[in-house]
Write a protein that holds these residues in place. Structure first.
Motif, PDB file in Angstrom:
ATOM      1  N   SER A 475       0.797  -1.229   0.000  1.00  0.00           N
ATOM      2  CA  SER A 475       0.000   0.000   0.000  1.00  0.00           C
ATOM      3  C   SER A 475       0.828   1.276   0.000  1.00  0.00           C
ATOM      4  CB  SER A 475      -0.957  -0.002   1.192  1.00  0.00           C
ATOM      5  OG  SER A 475      -0.197  -0.116   2.374  1.00  0.00           O
ATOM      6  N   GLU A 476       2.137   1.167   0.292  1.00  0.00           N
ATOM      7  CA  GLU A 476       2.937   2.396   0.351  1.00  0.00           C
ATOM      8  C   GLU A 476       3.693   2.642  -0.950  1.00  0.00           C
ATOM      9  OE1 GLU A 476       3.124   4.806   2.512  1.00  0.00           O
ATOM     10  OE2 GLU A 476       1.715   3.917   3.932  1.00  0.00           O
ATOM     11  N   GLU A 477       4.391   3.802  -0.987  1.00  0.00           N
ATOM     12  CA  GLU A 477       5.142   4.174  -2.191  1.00  0.00           C
ATOM     13  C   GLU A 477       6.637   4.159  -1.881  1.00  0.00           C
ATOM     14  OE1 GLU A 477       3.019   6.300  -4.808  1.00  0.00           O
ATOM     15  OE2 GLU A 477       1.817   4.767  -3.822  1.00  0.00           O
ATOM     16  N   GLY A 478       7.418   4.328  -2.964  1.00  0.00           N
ATOM     17  CA  GLY A 478       8.844   4.669  -2.858  1.00  0.00           C
ATOM     18  C   GLY A 478       9.630   3.854  -1.853  1.00  0.00           C
ATOM     19  N   PRO A 479      10.516   4.564  -1.119  1.00  0.00           N
ATOM     20  CA  PRO A 479      11.459   3.873  -0.233  1.00  0.00           C
ATOM     21  C   PRO A 479      10.768   2.949   0.764  1.00  0.00           C
ATOM     22  CG  PRO A 479      11.933   6.222  -0.317  1.00  0.00           C
ATOM     23  CD  PRO A 479      10.670   6.021  -1.090  1.00  0.00           C
ATOM     24  N   ILE A 480       9.548   3.335   1.214  1.00  0.00           N
ATOM     25  CA  ILE A 480       8.924   2.527   2.270  1.00  0.00           C
ATOM     26  C   ILE A 480       8.505   1.160   1.752  1.00  0.00           C
ATOM     27  CG2 ILE A 480       6.859   2.389   3.722  1.00  0.00           C
ATOM     28  CD1 ILE A 480       7.418   5.213   4.540  1.00  0.00           C
ATOM     29  N   SER A 481       7.828   1.128   0.595  1.00  0.00           N
ATOM     30  CA  SER A 481       7.426  -0.191   0.081  1.00  0.00           C
ATOM     31  C   SER A 481       8.678  -0.985  -0.293  1.00  0.00           C
ATOM     32  CB  SER A 481       6.487  -0.037  -1.110  1.00  0.00           C
ATOM     33  OG  SER A 481       7.127   0.625  -2.155  1.00  0.00           O
ATOM     34  N   ASN A 482       9.705  -0.259  -0.696  1.00  0.00           N
ATOM     35  CA  ASN A 482      10.955  -0.915  -1.043  1.00  0.00           C
ATOM     36  C   ASN A 482      11.620  -1.625   0.130  1.00  0.00           C
ATOM     37  OD1 ASN A 482      12.874  -1.456  -2.904  1.00  0.00           O
ATOM     38  ND2 ASN A 482      13.058   0.672  -3.540  1.00  0.00           N
ATOM     39  N   ILE A 483      11.693  -0.916   1.273  1.00  0.00           N
ATOM     40  CA  ILE A 483      12.323  -1.533   2.462  1.00  0.00           C
ATOM     41  C   ILE A 483      11.480  -2.720   2.915  1.00  0.00           C
ATOM     42  CG2 ILE A 483      12.891  -1.203   4.897  1.00  0.00           C
ATOM     43  CD1 ILE A 483      13.515   1.741   4.197  1.00  0.00           C
ATOM     44  N   ALA A 484      10.151  -2.562   2.911  1.00  0.00           N
ATOM     45  CA  ALA A 484       9.289  -3.657   3.366  1.00  0.00           C
ATOM     46  C   ALA A 484       9.467  -4.884   2.467  1.00  0.00           C
ATOM     47  CB  ALA A 484       7.833  -3.200   3.367  1.00  0.00           C
ATOM     48  N   ALA A 485       9.572  -4.632   1.145  1.00  0.00           N
ATOM     49  CA  ALA A 485       9.739  -5.763   0.209  1.00  0.00           C
ATOM     50  C   ALA A 485      11.086  -6.448   0.418  1.00  0.00           C
ATOM     51  CB  ALA A 485       9.621  -5.263  -1.233  1.00  0.00           C
ATOM     52  N   THR A 486      12.157  -5.650   0.573  1.00  0.00           N
ATOM     53  CA  THR A 486      13.481  -6.286   0.740  1.00  0.00           C
ATOM     54  C   THR A 486      13.580  -6.962   2.103  1.00  0.00           C
ATOM     55  OG1 THR A 486      14.408  -4.174   1.459  1.00  0.00           O
ATOM     56  CG2 THR A 486      14.715  -4.768  -0.860  1.00  0.00           C
ATOM     57  N   ALA A 487      12.760  -6.501   3.089  1.00  0.00           N
ATOM     58  CA  ALA A 487      12.751  -7.189   4.390  1.00  0.00           C
ATOM     59  C   ALA A 487      12.141  -8.579   4.209  1.00  0.00           C
ATOM     60  CB  ALA A 487      11.957  -6.383   5.411  1.00  0.00           C
ATOM     61  N   LEU A 488      11.045  -8.669   3.459  1.00  0.00           N
ATOM     62  CA  LEU A 488      10.424  -9.981   3.208  1.00  0.00           C
ATOM     63  C   LEU A 488      11.390 -10.906   2.477  1.00  0.00           C
ATOM     64  CD1 LEU A 488       6.875  -8.761   2.162  1.00  0.00           C
ATOM     65  CD2 LEU A 488       7.384 -10.221   4.143  1.00  0.00           C
ATOM     66  N   GLN A 489      12.207 -10.296   1.613  1.00  0.00           N
ATOM     67  CA  GLN A 489      13.155 -11.085   0.818  1.00  0.00           C
ATOM     68  C   GLN A 489      14.212 -11.755   1.708  1.00  0.00           C
ATOM     69  OE1 GLN A 489      15.174  -8.635  -2.068  1.00  0.00           O
ATOM     70  NE2 GLN A 489      15.524 -10.330  -3.464  1.00  0.00           N
ATOM     71  N   ARG A 490      14.425 -11.209   2.899  1.00  0.00           N
ATOM     72  CA  ARG A 490      15.457 -11.777   3.785  1.00  0.00           C
ATOM     73  C   ARG A 490      14.954 -12.963   4.609  1.00  0.00           C
ATOM     74  NH1 ARG A 490      18.828  -8.261   7.521  1.00  0.00           N
ATOM     75  NH2 ARG A 490      20.154 -10.064   7.327  1.00  0.00           N
ATOM     76  N   TYR A 491      13.648 -13.191   4.657  1.00  0.00           N
ATOM     77  CA  TYR A 491      13.127 -14.317   5.443  1.00  0.00           C
ATOM     78  C   TYR A 491      13.470 -15.633   4.761  1.00  0.00           C
ATOM     79  CZ  TYR A 491      10.172 -11.535   8.600  1.00  0.00           C
ATOM     80  OH  TYR A 491       9.712 -10.674   9.575  1.00  0.00           O
ATOM     81  N   ASP A 492      13.619 -16.660   5.564  1.00  0.00           N
ATOM     82  CA  ASP A 492      13.769 -17.995   5.016  1.00  0.00           C
ATOM     83  C   ASP A 492      12.459 -18.330   4.286  1.00  0.00           C
ATOM     84  OD1 ASP A 492      13.401 -21.140   5.414  1.00  0.00           O
ATOM     85  OD2 ASP A 492      15.536 -20.619   5.436  1.00  0.00           O
TER      86      ASP A 492
END
Length: 873
Positions: A475-492
């Motif tokens: 639901s967010e834009e720019g850097p915020i959705s980006n950080i949230a997405a890359t955080a999910l990418q770090r999960y096993d």
């Protein structure tokens, strides 16, 4: 009568020869060359009393005489540390007397029920007697038993064949007070294996010979060639049986013991801890003076800096809070950050108190030191609950500098993860810190606050944070959705539920709204990395060709990389491609300059390291994201050693180009974000907003911005080992890293060229010391490894034509590698024997080829350069 344990004859004196040897060496070495020593003596044993109601309950007296100490291996006179010294001089008069005072054992069915000795005996001589007493414990039928001896309460197995008994003790099962710690990540840690076997030969229902051997093997997981072994052997051999003293009459054990010597007391058979004091050790401040010069900022990519850092930590761990504060308070600005690195990495209650007392978070002028402290907390090798509690308290207090506030919560995230990994998720401090981050994220209004809590979650990787991360990604834009997405990418991938994959598919295919390319490509990477279905793969492949210009090329490159690097999803991708043959060609011949590529840096027997490099451009040739990763794997674990991401957006206006669809309103921004050893650091901004960009562009010197500089403790292993012959051994392995990573971006409007560079300078130093300490003699082995290296990554883009030219270069300079092994035997007086071996080699530099397409482009870029230089005017 029949007994189930060994039985002694009345009125006899059994005379034995006893020896206990220890050896320390490299794992594969033969013992003939090892460092070590041997304690030998005569041992007299006789029966004092037998229970009139139970034959199998006996009191025996054991006396040590004629103690000798010598080298375990023959040494020439000039290398023999014991040469010309009397036993009194070597062992010390009172210790020698104590050793020769007899002990008494009550044996019931072959097991030691009670061990009698003298109360105020030195712990070290008492342990040698415990080691001897434990040999007399055995059972005469096969089977398993829980037994208490010098090693603690252990699982023991007996095999009996006629007159031979073999006793196998499972040392890893022994319950004994253990001291020590190990490193957070398996790859950086040390593996230990221990075995113990004793073989008894009996004659006339008593012992004829005993041979015992105990082995400890320690291996550095990242380089199993570097390790150590400790071998401890005992032998007891019957020499003669003579007429001896008669039995003492009596009904009860207690009365018999009183008659014998009223100062005997019952003492536990389990070894007691012994610490030998260091007589000639320098004080903390003396030690600091001797290494200070290696710790200046400009020397931080040298092995000597990492080595000094490790020795400093070892000394800080023995120091008081006052001694530590004295150094911190007297040091200058240039050296203080390195002192803070070391004091924080020491992780003792004293060092934490000292650094917290010194740092004032209300003072914005010392933010460099605060940041170094917080990063060292995030990298802590074995963090305590106390550390997280202290940070949480600071976070609730006043913090002058906003960036420090951000770094603080990011470090708390890293500590939550490390403590949870060690079964500490339910600790009060962890529960409180988790609650704080999650509740404040829910309430956060300002983007900066949202970003900071998301970065903390990117380190904490809490399963319960996944729904929140999904919400922000979609639901967010720019850097915020980006950080949230890359955080999910770090999960096993095992944590990523159906819900996560549904959301990622919606984002990638833009079912609900338009998303930025950076977030869409991250969503695709998550889908492809978490066991995708053939439908998901098919939909992604079908989308290629319908995407914005550069994103087509990027996705195509990502798919090719999965295939060429044989990633887990390569099987299903191949399968789907086979079924889709019909609509292949046009879709897969896309123009563009974006790319994704993975390769090996090293492939070794123990660990393998890989790099991956992906670059996404906007349609006008401006960098959107470059992402460089280095990962290290072994058979069971993975370590994200580093990630450097450079992101830019909204820069089209500089070259008067049109922004991509959905990106028209993005603010001008460029910055860099890094992960180091699994810890996400606070992102650094190069510029924010158009005016900031313009002022920096015309004053840009192209000087790289420092992203991270400092000293990290990576390997941190310390174990105390109780040997069954009596001495204490210790194994300590420390690995330090001196690191300097910088990155930058420069533009030349004249050449229509931009350059992004990341420089990684590192020096690694690993020191292992394995030592056996018998109070009057020490023997051990030190091994050290050191390597200095630099990895540079530069990408040059020329955007004067389309598709624009991109050349990526990744180079590793040649790196000196040295390894030393020093074996030693030493006396407290300072007399010492050492044997040292050294191996040095130069590891060749390497220009990583990346992919063929890139090599072709580099030729064009650097070819074009030389032509244009002549028509400057």
């Amino acid at each position: 009568g029949h007994t189930t344990g060994p039985s002694l004859s009345n009125d006899k004196l059994y005379k034995f020869a006893y020896s206990a040897e220890v050896y320390v060496d490299q794992v594969k070495a033969s013992l003939q060359k090892s460092a070590g020593y041997r304690i030998s003596s005569h041992v007299d044993v006789n029966l004092l009393w037998r229970n009139p109601d139970n034959d199998d309950d006996q009191l025996i007296k054991i006396t040590i005489r004629n103690v000798q100490v010598q080298n375990a291996n023959e040494r020439p006179a000039d290398k023999n540390i014991f040469k010309g010294k009397s036993m009194e001089k070597i062992i010390g008069k009172e210790y020698l007397q104590a050793l020769q005072r007899p002990i008494v054992l009550e044996l019931v069915r072959g097991k030691v029920k009670t061990f009698y000795s003298y109360q105020n005996e030195p712990a070290f001589t008492q342990n040698i007697k415990r080691g001897l007493a434990s040999l007399f414990q055995l059972q005469l039928h096969s089977g398993a038993a829980h037994e208490v001896d010098i090693s603690g309460k252990c699982n023991t197995t007996y095999h009996v064949r006629q007159d031979q008994v073999t006793k196998i003790k499972a040392l890893d099962s022994c319950e004994i007070e253990k001291q020590g710690f190990n490193s957070h990540n398996r790859i950086l840690d040390v593996s230990a294996k221990a075995t113990s076997a004793t073989i008894y030969v009996l004659e006339d229902s008593f012992i004829k010979t005993i041979k015992a051997e105990e082995n400890y093997v320690l291996l550095l997981n990242s380089r199993r060639k570097s390790g150590a072994k400790i071998v401890s052997k005992q032998s007891l051999e019957l020499k003669s049986v003579q007429a001896g003293p008669g039995l003492i009459a009596g009904k009860q054990v207690d009365s018999v013991i009183k008659t014998l010597d009223s100062s005997y007391v019952s003492v536990p058979l389990v070894a007691e801890p012994v610490k030998s004091e260091c007589k000639k050790c320098p004080s903390l401040s003396e030690h600091w003076k001797s290494i200070r010069e290696h710790m200046y900022p400009e020397k931080l990519s040298k092995a000597e800096a990492a080595k000094s850092f490790l020795s400093f930590i070892q000394n800080i761990r023995k120091a008081t809070k006052e001694e530590i504060l004295q150094i911190i308070r007297s040091e200058n600005k240039e050296l203080l950050p390195q002192v803070v690195d070391a004091v924080t990495s020491a992780q003792t209650p004293e060092s934490l108190e000292a650094v917290l007392e010194f740092l004032d978070f209300k003072d914005a002028s010392s933010s460099t030191l605060q940041e170094r402290f917080l990063y060292a907390c995030g990298f802590a090798s074995h963090p305590s609950e106390m550390l997280l509690k202290s940070l949480t308290a600071k976070f609730k207090g006043d913090i002058a500098n906003e960036e420090i506030r951000e770094t603080l919560v990011i470090a708390m995230g890293a500590l939550i993860r490390k403590l949870c990994d060690r079964e500490g998720c339910k600790l009060p401090a962890v529960v409180e810190a988790k609650r704080l981050i999650l509740s404040r994220l829910e309430k956060a209004k300002k983007d900066d606050n949202v970003r900071m809590y998301l970065l903390a979650l990117k380190n904490a990787l809490l399963p319960e944070a996944i729904p929140l991360l999904l919400k922000y990604t979609e639901s967010e834009e720019g850097p915020i959705s980006n950080i949230a997405a890359t955080a999910l990418q770090r999960y096993d991938p095992s944590f990523l539920t159906k819900e996560v994959k549904k959301t990622m598919n919606r984002i990638y295919h833009q079912n609900r709204k338009v998303h930025e390319k950076t977030v869409r490509t991250t969503a695709a990477a998550i889908i492809l990395n978490s066991d995708p279905s053939s439908m998901e793969v098919k939909n992604i492949l079908l989308s290629i060709g319908e995407l914005p210009l550069e994103m087509n090329k990027y996705m195509l490159s990502m798919i090719q990389d999965i295939l060429h690097f044989e990633m887990p999803s390569s099987k299903i991708v191949r399968q789907v491609l086979k079924d889709m043959r019909a609509h292949n060609y046009d879709r897969f011949s896309k123009m563009g300059s974006s790319s994704a590529y993975s390769g090996y840096i090293t492939r070794g027997p123990d660990v393998t390291s890989t790099y991956s490099l992906d670059i996404l451009y906007s349609g006008s040739g401006i960098l959107r994201r470059s992402n460089m990763n280095i990962r290290i794997f072994d058979r069971n674990a993975e370590l994200h050693a580093s990630q450097v991401v450079i992101e830019a957006q909204g820069l089209e206006s500089i070259i008067a180009a049109t922004p991509d669809e959905g990106e028209e309103n993005l603010d001008s921004f460029a910055g860099m974000s890094a992960i180091l050893f699994d810890v996400q650091l606070r992102p650094v901004t190069f510029f924010q907003g158009y005016s900031d960009l313009m002022s920096k562009m015309f004053s840009a010197t192209g000087d790289p911005i420092n992203v991270v500089k400092g000293l990290l403790l990576l390997t941190d292993y310390s174990q105390e080992i109780q040997l069954q012959s009596g001495p204490r051994a210790s194994a300590e392995f420390l690995g330090g890293l001196a690191i300097d990573i910088s990155g930058g971006m420069e533009f030349s409007l004249w050449y229509r060229e931009s350059k992004t560079s990341v420089k990684n300078r590192v020096a690694v130093f690993v020191a292992g010391n394995t030592e056996v300490d018998s109070f009057f003699v020490k023997t051990g082995m030190e091994t050290t490894l050191e390597v200095e290296t630099a990895l540079d990554f530069i990408s040059t883009v020329q955007f004067s034509q389309y598709p624009f030219l991109v050349c990526m270069q990744m180079d590793r300079v040649e790196s000196p590698f040295r390894r030393y092994v020093t074996k030693y035997e030493s006396l407290p007086s300072g007399r010492r024997y050492t044997a040292r071996r050294e191996k040095a080699q130069l590891l060749a530099g390497n220009e990583y080829p990346l992919h063929q397409e890139n090599s072709n482009m580099c030729r064009k870029v650097f070819g074009a350069k030389s032509d244009s230089s002549s028509n400057w005017f």
